[in-house]
Design an enzyme around this catalytic site. Structure first.
Site, mmCIF file in Angstrom:
data_model
loop_
_atom_site.group_PDB
_atom_site.id
_atom_site.type_symbol
_atom_site.label_atom_id
_atom_site.label_comp_id
_atom_site.label_asym_id
_atom_site.label_seq_id
_atom_site.Cartn_x
_atom_site.Cartn_y
_atom_site.Cartn_z
ATOM 1 C CE LYS A 148 9.457 5.373 -2.100
ATOM 2 N NZ LYS A 148 8.292 4.784 -2.776
ATOM 3 C CD GLU B 292 3.011 8.764 -7.499
ATOM 4 O OE1 GLU B 292 1.794 8.526 -7.361
ATOM 5 O OE2 GLU B 292 3.882 7.890 -7.346
ATOM 6 C CG LEU C 164 17.569 -1.249 -9.175
ATOM 7 C CD1 LEU C 164 18.008 0.188 -9.423
ATOM 8 C CD2 LEU C 164 18.249 -2.189 -10.157
ATOM 9 C CB THR D 109 -0.900 0.046 1.247
ATOM 10 O OG1 THR D 109 -0.101 0.388 2.391
ATOM 11 C CG2 THR D 109 -1.580 -1.292 1.494
ATOM 12 C CE LYS E 81 11.879 6.191 -4.363
ATOM 13 N NZ LYS E 81 11.909 6.233 -5.841
ATOM 14 C CB VAL F 240 15.264 2.795 -1.831
ATOM 15 C CG1 VAL F 240 16.193 3.677 -2.661
ATOM 16 C CG2 VAL F 240 14.841 3.517 -0.562
#
Length: 817
Positions: free
Chosen positions: A564, A652, A598, A540, A667, A594
């Protein structure tokens, strides 16, 4: 769902309490051994019981052992004074430590009368009054607890089970259900808690009888059957049933849910907690509709083992049990049809009519010898032991059967046999089953049987892709072998299925079956989940959902988060979450917070765990800003490029979320914390690329006036071009001479800079450390996208499962020792 009230929620002046199902709670002797233990029991009753429930009690502590000792002393003609004094002192100590003066005086006088009667029985005929003597322990225990409940909580009364529970005889202990049920109904009092003696009853002639060792458990399920109780909880000194005796096998794991048939087989084959007759009343008389729970009165927060009727996941549970002190009986008479009644009466561990053989407990030798003597045939007794793999139809599972045999290939085995209902594979051994052998077989049989529950929260674009990938992952990744999808959660609806969801149709099932839920309902289910471990994947974007993390960690739930908010929360909140996760042993993985998939978090963890020190982290952390500045060349207005990115779903829904730099700022905070630095969001300077004049507009108004951005970005681009450079939005964190410097901003970079030439949407992370100074470590690749982000979440899931597969919970053993 009908709401029921526990005793700490009930106003006892209220007479119009709603009707509810009866529940039975049984407390063993170790749970009632001391004033401190009884105080815990009072707290359990207050929290878990309702009016009209049934409390079943054993004798306090070692009272039954003391009474047995007195009985033996009387039979041998030895003095009784010291043992009698000790018995009376122990009971008096409990009475006066717990009750007020008035009640304590009354119970002390009743105790004195009982001791006087005890002395008379011991002097008159100890054998004739053996059951009456042993029954005193339960009577004293019930009388004390009922008096204490009357003082502390609610109206209570105690019942002597001999006043209603009728069996045919002490050997068979077959209950007269109709008569017992009628007598019990006539003695119950409404709106009060009944405290009933376990272990004792009367036979058809009216004489006192006992139900044998652990008979209080049997009493509890008999009463549950008579009352059609919904649940029976055996509050004991261990927190459930384990895959082996945890005193012998330290790696034994709790079995959270057991099918009735498997539990019966475990009780029959020597499980130290289950009495072999305990489950019989629940399955024989009410069709298995009542569930049995085994819980610890010493650790109320520990999840109990539940025994009942369940689906396929519970049927996969495996355990190993053993019995020593057995006899292999060989006799020609056992081949005859007349032996059927004898076999039924003895309930042998194993019987083979064709071979004329039985396996019985050594303690049953005399009874069998007497029965066979009438037939006048020769009997051979051979000492044996058994070790067994127990599970639902385990004898039909060829892989388990093969592993069981391989585990015993270097040991002498008389024969391998299956139980009648295929729920166990038994090896008969000519020697004692040792602790070493039990541990070896347990390791081979149970090593891959840990069950991990999986709940996925967030069913948007990434969540759906995660679920699309899940079936293939479960089938090909060994670490996920025992992962079961049990819940899907959106912002307003949830679908939770304890027995598991079909991973192939989970989203369809969610759309058709999901119901509204509250956070308290979700936490309530997670608190009582029946799995070895529970993993919640948070996909979420919700800050509100991240507020539940501290509750998840309190419950020992493991969290994999793409969210986050928690990882970039204020410093105190972040510290609290980390401390709670560490205390409960909860894993908290967030590689996808983040860089999508990766492995930047993994790289930081690996460097730190290897002894390296991080000195600098920098890079392009936003796929959106990466795309914009890789494409922007001032040939078209920046606002036009921005709207093009919005149309492609690269930004966004409100592009200011990307241009503000807040996401990059968060991040960088997450990575700095992962690198071992204590940093707050306000410690990171953040350049907002949106002019103040556009920051408070509606999204629609902002897009209409977005051309106000064009002049600034064209100027920045042209100035950089004159220097053979480019502009990029960069995050930088560094430690210089003990001082931390952190910020995110638009920078001018040389065209040959590592951050200058990226594939649009790529992220790049540069890490400088003691080991990577002159030539920094660089991680580069797509920093967004449903496939790579879902893949990153699956990477975290595999990592979590690999860490959890060998995790062991500390087994709390009290009186069982």
């Amino acid at each position: 769902m009908t709401q029921t009230n526990t005793l700490d929620q009930v106003d006892f002046a209220q007479n119009n309490l709603e009707k509810h199902s009866v529940n039975v709670h049984k407390f063993g002797g170790s749970s009632l051994a001391t004033p401190e233990c009884i105080e815990r029991v009072i707290a359990i009753i207050r929290q878990h019981c309702q009016l009209d429930d049934i409390i079943v009690v054993s004798a306090n502590g070692k009272t039954t052992d003391l009474l047995l000792s007195l009985h033996q002393l009387a039979l041998s003609g030895e003095p009784l004074d010291s043992s009698l004094t000790l018995l009376q002192e122990q009971q008096s100590a409990l009475i006066f430590a717990l009750l007020n003066d008035g009640n304590a005086g009354r119970l002390a006088r009743e105790l004195a009368q009982d001791v006087k009667q005890l002395v008379a029985w011991l002097a008159q005929d100890p054998l004739a009054f053996e059951s009456d003597i042993l029954a005193l322990g339960e009577v004293w225990s019930a009388r004390l607890l009922s008096a204490l409940l009357n003082e502390r909580i609610c109206g209570s009364y105690y019942l002597d089970a001999r006043d209603f529970l009728v069996i045919n005889n002490a050997r068979e202990c077959r209950v007269d259900n109709a008569l017992s049920k009628a007598h019990l109904a006539s003695r119950r009092q409404g709106q009060k808690l009944a405290v009933i003696t376990g272990f004792i009853c009367k036979d058809e002639t009216g004489h006192s009888c006992t139900l044998g060792r652990n008979g209080s458990d049997y009493s509890a399920t008999i009463f549950a059957s008579l009352l059609s109780a919904k649940n029976v909880t055996l509050w004991t000194d261990v927190d459930g049933i384990y895959s082996a005796d945890p005193r012998v096998v330290p790696s034994a794991r709790k079995l959270h849910r057991l099918p009735n048939a498997v539990a019966q087989e475990l009780g029959r084959l020597g499980n130290p907690v289950l009495h072999k007759k305990t489950l019989q009343p629940l399955t024989d008389n009410i069709g298995g509709s009542s569930h049995l729970h085994v819980a610890s009165s010493f650790d109320v927060k520990a999840a109990a083992t539940e025994i009942g009727e369940f689906g396929q996941i519970a049927r996969q549970e495996l355990s190993v049990t053993h019995l020593n002190d057995l006899l292999l009986v060989s006799c020609e008479a056992l081949k005859a049809s007349a032996s059927a009644e004898l076999i039924a009466r003895l309930s042998p561990v194993y019987s083979d009519k064709k071979q004329g053989q039985l396996v019985i407990l050594a303690s049953e030798q005399q009874a069998l010898t007497s029965a066979l003597a009438v037939l006048g045939t020769e009997v051979t007794f051979t000492p044996v032991s058994l070790i067994a793999a127990v599970g639902y139809q385990v004898a039909l599972r060829l892989d388990i059967y093969g592993r069981f045999k391989r585990a015993l290939k270097n040991d002498r085995v008389l024969r391998f046999v299956n139980s009648e209902h295929e729920h166990s594979i038994i090896a008969l051994l000519p020697q004692e089953t040792t602790a070493e052998l039990l541990n070896k077989v347990h390791h081979e049989i149970v090593k891959d049987a840990r069950h991990l529950g999986l709940v996925v929260a967030g069913l948007g674009n990434i969540g759906q892709r995660f679920l699309e990938l899940l079936p293939g992952q479960l089938s090909r990744v060994p670490a996920l072998e025992n992962v079961h999808l049990v819940g899907l959660v959106s912002s307003s609806k949830a679908l939770i299925h304890t027995d598991g969801l079909d991973v192939g149709s989970a989203l369809t099932d969610f759309n058709e079956q999901a119901t509204d839920y509250t956070n308290q309902e979700l936490l309530g289910w997670l608190k009582h989940h029946p799995y070895d471990e529970m993993i919640l994947v948070d996909i979420t974007p919700s800050e509100a959902f991240s507020f539940l993390y501290d509750k998840f960690f309190d419950l020992g739930i493991h969290v994999i988060g793409a969210n986050k908010w928690a990882a970039s929360a204020d410093t105190q909140t972040y510290r609290t979450l980390k401390a709670k996760a560490a205390k409960s042993g909860s894993l908290w993985l967030g590689n996808t917070t983040v860089g999508a998939g990766l492995p930047v978090n993994y790289a930081l963890d690996d460097l730190l765990n290897s002894g390296d020190d991080i000195m600098e982290i920098s890079g392009v952390f936003s796929g959106t800003l990466s795309w914009l500045f890789e494409h922007y060349n001032a040939e078209k207005p920046f606002s036009g490029l921005l709207k093009e990115a919005l149309a492609q779903g690269i930004t966004e829904p409100d592009p200011r979320e990307d241009l503000s730099g807040r996401d990059v700022q968060r991040k960088l905070l997450i990575l700095a914390r992962a690198a071992g630095f204590e940093l707050a969001l306000e410690d990171i300077n953040c350049q907002n690329l949106v002019p103040k004049s556009l920051q408070k507009l509606s999204t629609e108004a902002f897009l209409q006036q977005a051309d106000e951005l064009d002049g600034y970005f064209e100027q920045q681009y042209q100035q950089a071009k004159e220097k053979n450079a480019c502009i990029r939005y960069i995050a930088r964190f560094s430690l210089e001479q003990g001082k931390v410097k952190a910020g995110v901003s638009l920078e001018v970079l040389a065209d040959d800079d590592a951050f200058a030439s990226l594939t649009p949407c790529d992220n790049i992370f540069q890490i400088k450390s003691l080991w990577y100074q002159d030539n920094p470590l660089i991680i580069r690749g797509p920093g967004a996208g449903r496939d790579v982000t879902a893949g990153g979440l699956h990477s975290d899931l595999v990592k979590a499962c690999q860490q959890l597969v060998n995790k062991q919970h500390q087994v709390t053993l009290k009186g069982i020792n």
